[in-house]
Design a protein around this motif. Structure first.
Motif, PDB file in Angstrom:
ATOM      1  N   GLU A 133     -88.681 -18.183   5.570  1.00  0.00           N
ATOM      2  CA  GLU A 133     -88.239 -18.815   6.821  1.00  0.00           C
ATOM      3  C   GLU A 133     -86.779 -19.213   6.735  1.00  0.00           C
ATOM      4  O   GLU A 133     -86.017 -19.059   7.701  1.00  0.00           O
ATOM      5  N   ALA A 134     -86.354 -19.720   5.566  1.00  0.00           N
ATOM      6  CA  ALA A 134     -84.947 -20.093   5.392  1.00  0.00           C
ATOM      7  C   ALA A 134     -84.050 -18.865   5.446  1.00  0.00           C
ATOM      8  O   ALA A 134     -82.962 -18.890   6.058  1.00  0.00           O
ATOM      9  N   SER A 137     -81.214 -25.194   2.459  1.00  0.00           N
ATOM     10  CA  SER A 137     -81.694 -23.870   2.853  1.00  0.00           C
ATOM     11  C   SER A 137     -80.645 -22.801   2.558  1.00  0.00           C
ATOM     12  O   SER A 137     -80.965 -21.735   2.011  1.00  0.00           O
ATOM     13  N   ALA A 138     -79.393 -23.084   2.926  1.00  0.00           N
ATOM     14  CA  ALA A 138     -78.328 -22.112   2.668  1.00  0.00           C
ATOM     15  C   ALA A 138     -78.132 -21.896   1.177  1.00  0.00           C
ATOM     16  O   ALA A 138     -77.976 -20.756   0.706  1.00  0.00           O
ATOM     17  N   GLU A 139     -78.149 -22.965   0.413  1.00  0.00           N
ATOM     18  CA  GLU A 139     -77.954 -22.831  -1.026  1.00  0.00           C
ATOM     19  C   GLU A 139     -79.136 -22.112  -1.671  1.00  0.00           C
ATOM     20  O   GLU A 139     -78.965 -21.324  -2.601  1.00  0.00           O
ATOM     21  N   VAL A 194     -81.213 -24.826  -6.711  1.00  0.00           N
ATOM     22  CA  VAL A 194     -82.051 -25.810  -6.010  1.00  0.00           C
ATOM     23  C   VAL A 194     -83.530 -25.432  -6.133  1.00  0.00           C
ATOM     24  O   VAL A 194     -84.163 -25.061  -5.142  1.00  0.00           O
ATOM     25  N   PRO A 195     -84.079 -25.521  -7.342  1.00  0.00           N
ATOM     26  CA  PRO A 195     -85.525 -25.304  -7.481  1.00  0.00           C
ATOM     27  C   PRO A 195     -86.277 -26.367  -6.689  1.00  0.00           C
ATOM     28  O   PRO A 195     -85.701 -27.394  -6.302  1.00  0.00           O
ATOM     29  N   PRO A 196     -87.548 -26.147  -6.424  1.00  0.00           N
ATOM     30  CA  PRO A 196     -88.304 -27.101  -5.603  1.00  0.00           C
ATOM     31  C   PRO A 196     -88.204 -28.543  -6.077  1.00  0.00           C
ATOM     32  O   PRO A 196     -88.065 -29.463  -5.260  1.00  0.00           O
TER      33      PRO A 196
END
Length: 228
Positions: free
Chosen positions: A102-103, A168-170, A178-180
């Motif tokens: 989705e991102a 989202s962009a990263e 940016v892991p969860p």
């Protein structure tokens, strides 16, 4: 007898086919022809439901947002204030394969909207819809005494929106950054900063994603078949 066509269902089938094309081949290759082939229909059939390609893409984006909104409603049901806000934010962040996709598609639409006034206006209206949702949760948190007196609701709403867009962009460009677990930590630090000083908590979260419990567990589902 002539065949009875469920127009709404057929329209949704075409939009689901659009999503499959975008997910598989990228938004640049989501042509009218590719969408028609995926939906097993002619270009003429597409013209019965949509004005042009921009209308198809915009409608697909709105359908995606409505699905995310439905997940937010279901996950946050029975929760209030900052608890509900946190659950809604977790649905908006790219924390698993489905939300990664989705991102990716959302950010692809950003570039497309730059050169298309109609898509850009649609993006703005969808942005306002999410902004109002987040601000309503913040207003409820204030009414429940969960926010510090220093909190400006409009500024806090903007912070949350920037967090969603920035992460989202990263995640799309540099997924390893940016892991969860990092995403959840970033969110919890922002939320903790909104609480009254005496209630602020240090967020000590591991970098690895923790399996959510309760309503948020519904978010940990495999990526759906967009044909459903």
């Amino acid at each position: 007898m002539p065949k009875i066509v469920d127009w709404d269902a057929r329209r949704d089938e075409i939009l689901s086919a659009t999503w499959r094309v975008i997910a598989r081949d990228g938004i640049a290759k989501a042509t009218i022809g590719a969408i028609a082939r995926e939906a097993d229909c002619s270009r003429g059939i597409l013209a019965h439901y949509f004005d042009d390609k921009a209308d198809i893409l915009g409608s697909a984006l709105v359908m995606s947002h409505r699905r995310v909104g439905a997940r937010m409603d279901a996950s946050a049901a029975g929760h209030t204030g900052l608890d509900a806000l946190r659950i809604v934010m977790l649905e908006a962040l790219p924390l698993d394969e489905r939300r990664d996709l989705e991102a990716q598609i959302e950010i692809s639409f950003w570039g497309r909207a730059l050169g298309n006034p109609a898509l850009r206006e649609l993006q703005h209206s969808e942005f306002d819809r999410l902004r109002k949702r987040l601000r309503a949760h913040l207003a409820e948190a204030r009414a429940l005494g969960q926010l510090g007196g220093h909190v400006d609701l409009d500024l806090a709403t903007h912070q949350l929106l920037v967090l969603i867009d920035g992460v989202s962009a990263e995640r799309v460009l540099y997924p390893g950054r940016v892991p969860p677990g990092r995403q959840v930590d970033l969110l919890d630090r922002v939320l903790d900063g909104l609480r009254p000083p005496a209630e602020q908590r240090a967020s000590a979260r591991e970098e690895e994603w923790e399996e959510p419990k309760g309503p948020a567990a519904a978010a940990r589902k495999p990526i759906p078949d967009f044909a459903e």
